[in-house]
Scaffold this active site. Structure first.
Site, PDB file in Angstrom:
ATOM      1  N   CYS A   1       0.834  -1.198   0.000  1.00 46.46           N
ATOM      2  CA  CYS A   1       0.000   0.000   0.000  1.00 46.46           C
ATOM      3  C   CYS A   1       0.873   1.256   0.000  1.00 46.46           C
ATOM      4  O   CYS A   1       1.773   1.395   0.831  1.00 46.46           O
ATOM      5  CB  CYS A   1      -0.919   0.015   1.217  1.00 46.46           C
ATOM      6  SG  CYS A   1      -1.983   1.467   1.296  1.00 46.46           S
TER       7      CYS A   1
ATOM      8  N   CYS B   1      -1.620   6.286   6.519  1.00 45.76           N
ATOM      9  CA  CYS B   1      -2.931   5.829   6.972  1.00 45.76           C
ATOM     10  C   CYS B   1      -2.801   5.057   8.284  1.00 45.76           C
ATOM     11  O   CYS B   1      -1.828   4.324   8.488  1.00 45.76           O
ATOM     12  CB  CYS B   1      -3.569   4.951   5.895  1.00 45.76           C
ATOM     13  SG  CYS B   1      -5.162   4.264   6.355  1.00 45.76           S
TER      14      CYS B   1
ATOM     15  N   CYS C   1      -7.445   1.252  -1.606  1.00 49.41           N
ATOM     16  CA  CYS C   1      -7.242   0.595  -0.305  1.00 49.41           C
ATOM     17  C   CYS C   1      -7.267  -0.906  -0.535  1.00 49.41           C
ATOM     18  O   CYS C   1      -8.267  -1.467  -0.991  1.00 49.41           O
ATOM     19  CB  CYS C   1      -8.321   1.000   0.691  1.00 49.41           C
ATOM     20  SG  CYS C   1      -8.197   0.112   2.265  1.00 49.41           S
TER      21      CYS C   1
ATOM     22  N   GLU D   1     -30.545  -8.778  22.592  1.00 52.10           N
ATOM     23  CA  GLU D   1     -29.777  -7.648  22.066  1.00 52.10           C
ATOM     24  C   GLU D   1     -30.485  -6.348  22.451  1.00 52.10           C
ATOM     25  O   GLU D   1     -31.715  -6.261  22.404  1.00 52.10           O
ATOM     26  CB  GLU D   1     -29.676  -7.756  20.530  1.00 52.10           C
ATOM     27  CG  GLU D   1     -29.122  -6.556  19.821  1.00 52.10           C
ATOM     28  CD  GLU D   1     -27.704  -6.211  20.247  1.00 52.10           C
ATOM     29  OE1 GLU D   1     -27.487  -5.053  20.622  1.00 52.10           O
ATOM     30  OE2 GLU D   1     -26.830  -7.106  20.202  1.00 52.10           O
TER      31      GLU D   1
ATOM     32  N   ASP E   1     -21.105 -12.632  22.861  1.00 52.65           N
ATOM     33  CA  ASP E   1     -20.303 -11.928  21.858  1.00 52.65           C
ATOM     34  C   ASP E   1     -20.405 -10.437  22.170  1.00 52.65           C
ATOM     35  O   ASP E   1     -21.084  -9.682  21.464  1.00 52.65           O
ATOM     36  CB  ASP E   1     -20.825 -12.240  20.452  1.00 52.65           C
ATOM     37  CG  ASP E   1     -19.942 -11.632  19.361  1.00 52.65           C
ATOM     38  OD1 ASP E   1     -18.889 -11.061  19.692  1.00 52.65           O
ATOM     39  OD2 ASP E   1     -20.328 -11.727  18.179  1.00 52.65           O
TER      40      ASP E   1
ATOM     41  N   CYS F   1     -13.744  -9.634  20.675  1.00 57.69           N
ATOM     42  CA  CYS F   1     -13.027  -8.781  19.722  1.00 57.69           C
ATOM     43  C   CYS F   1     -11.885  -8.038  20.389  1.00 57.69           C
ATOM     44  O   CYS F   1     -11.244  -7.194  19.759  1.00 57.69           O
ATOM     45  CB  CYS F   1     -13.986  -7.787  19.059  1.00 57.69           C
ATOM     46  SG  CYS F   1     -14.794  -6.664  20.203  1.00 57.69           S
TER      47      CYS F   1
END
Length: 458
Positions: A74, A80, A161, A338, A386, A413
């Site tokens: 890139c 970036c 990108c 949720e 999650d 995550c």
């Protein structure tokens, strides 16, 4: 020791990689973080910032290179803030992410890091994103569309990108030309909102299995001049445009999108598949951005749930029901929870789309709904969580301890919050059996993981 002197030069050896993927060296025991340096390298640096407990250095010369160093593909790599690991070989990236999870499990979770398996990677770490979020600014009277530089809100104007779909690049070029031709102003000028501006952000979603595309214009105001001309250009030059949406965001914040959406063209959703399951994706829907690795992640969660067909499963923070539907294949009943109402509406629609009758969805906080389900004598055999990056709510962890399911499957995550929650669940009577990192975001520092916990026998 005294603070390291700014602009002073040193020759150092890189001993480790930090959380952000930066090289770590020591000067008289004092840690120095150097962006772009790799383990095993001997480099000449200049101190650019010095604090009480650590400092930051800048590479002046690489004296001895790591075997894992590669030339980034890139052209925006050093500007970036996205693909901060592109100078590291892909095997090196997987090793870094595995070690990152191991370190958190050991230092934060207090667990033996041999439970962490090697990260599962991709064959090709490029062109994997099905969603791109592009920021817009008027800088020096020129329209800039792109991504933020590292640790700032300065926009790097890009036209390519390598982790986005190529069609997204084409769409950005079309939108920029339209803005220039019709004097459609960005909502920001030199980083500051101004009333004459309109376009804040551009979000592009592409369904990789159906090739359907949604273009979202995030605006500061409701009126968009010459919007029909843009829609015509998009349809003439892009195959697969199914939806053009206006999202109105009047907040003076860095949130990408607001809550109000207006369909300008086509449908208010696009359709994609994960495995055999079909999903409608609306503008505000959460949907994993890497379709190749999503199936790997969800199949691992299904494997860890170890369902035989007789189990009751709770899916906390279920979003639009993607994991819930995967679990429904082998569960007796799945209850998804949720807090975002639109996500639950999408989950119900997705269940109908796939003829799934053994999944039920609830709007609310998982830490409040799940205890109520338990009070109503709905006892889970398996709980899947999650959570967002900030970790599980302690009330939910307490509820898991009280419900005493046979297994907990934790999809994470963030390795730090995962480790913290594993420690908490261990204290509530669970044993962490294994943690599987999955590389959902090649070329970046981010890593997802799936952990399996089982109830300890008293």
């Amino acid at each position: 020791m005294d603070l390291l002197e700014i602009n002073k030069e040193y020759i150092v050896n890189i001993e480790a990689l930090g959380y952000e993927g930066e090289g770590v060296a020591r000067i008289d025991g004092y840690p120095v973080f150097i962006q772009g340096a790799l383990i095993g390298e001997r480099i000449k640096i200049k101190i650019i910032k010095s604090k009480k407990k650590f400092a930051f250095g800048e590479i002046l010369e690489i004296i001895d290179k790591s075997d894992n160093r590669k030339t980034p593909n890139c052209i925006y790599f050093e500007k970036c803030g996205g693909c901060t690991l592109e100078h590291l070989s892909y095997n090196g990236q997987l090793e870094f992410k595995t070690n990152r999870v191991k370190e958190c499990v050991r230092k934060i979770g207090g667990l033996n890091d041999n439970i962490v398996l090697p990260a599962l990677g991709m064959r090709d770490g490029y062109r994997y994103r099905n969603k791109g979020q592009f920021h817009v600014d008027l800088i020096n009277n020129k329209i800039n569309i792109g991504f933020y530089s590292e640790k700032s809100h300065k926009i790097i104007d890009i036209d390519r990108c390598l982790i986005q779909d190529e069609e997204a690049e084409n769409i950005i070029r079309i939108i920029k030309k339209w803005m220039e031709n019709y004097f459609i102003m960005p909502a920001k000028k030199d980083g500051v909102f101004f009333n004459k501006g309109i376009i804040r952000n551009i979000v592009i979603r592409k369904a990789f299995n159906t090739n359907e595309i949604m273009v979202i214009l995030v605006t500061l105001h409701k009126e968009i001049p010459h919007i029909n001309e843009l829609i015509k250009e998009l349809n003439s030059n892009v195959t697969g445009i199914k939806s053009v949406i206006q999202n109105i965001n009047t907040n003076n914040t860095n949130w990408v999108m607001g809550e109000e959406c207006i369909t300008l063209y086509g449908r208010d959703y696009i359709t994609d598949y994960i495995g055999d399951f079909k999903f409608n994706i609306s503008p505000l829907s959460f949907f994993q951005v890497n379709p190749y690795q999503t199936e790997v992640l969800y199949n691992k969660a299904l494997e860890y749930a170890d369902l035989s067909g007789d189990e009751i499963v709770f899916d906390a923070y279920c979003g639009t029901g993607t994991i819930s539907l995967f679990l429904s294949q082998k569960a007796k009943k799945v209850y998804g929870v949720e807090i975002i109402e639109q996500a639950i509406e999408n989950a119900k629609i997705n269940a109908k789309l796939n003829d799934v009758s053994n999944a039920e969805f609830f709007v609310g906080k998982s830490e409040e709904i799940i205890p109520k389900l338990i009070q109503n004598r709905v006892r889970p055999n398996v709980i899947v969580v999650d959570p967002p990056r900030k970790e599980c709510d302690i009330k939910l962890l307490n509820s898991i301890g009280e419900a005493k399911p046979d297994r907990v499957v934790y999809v994470s995550c963030d390795p730090s919050t995962l480790a913290r929650d594993l420690k908490c669940l261990e204290e509530k009577g669970y044993k962490t059996v294994k943690v599987q990192p999955v590389d959902m975001f090649p070329m970046t520092k981010h890593v997802e993981s799936v952990a399996l916990l089982i109830k300890k026998h008293s």
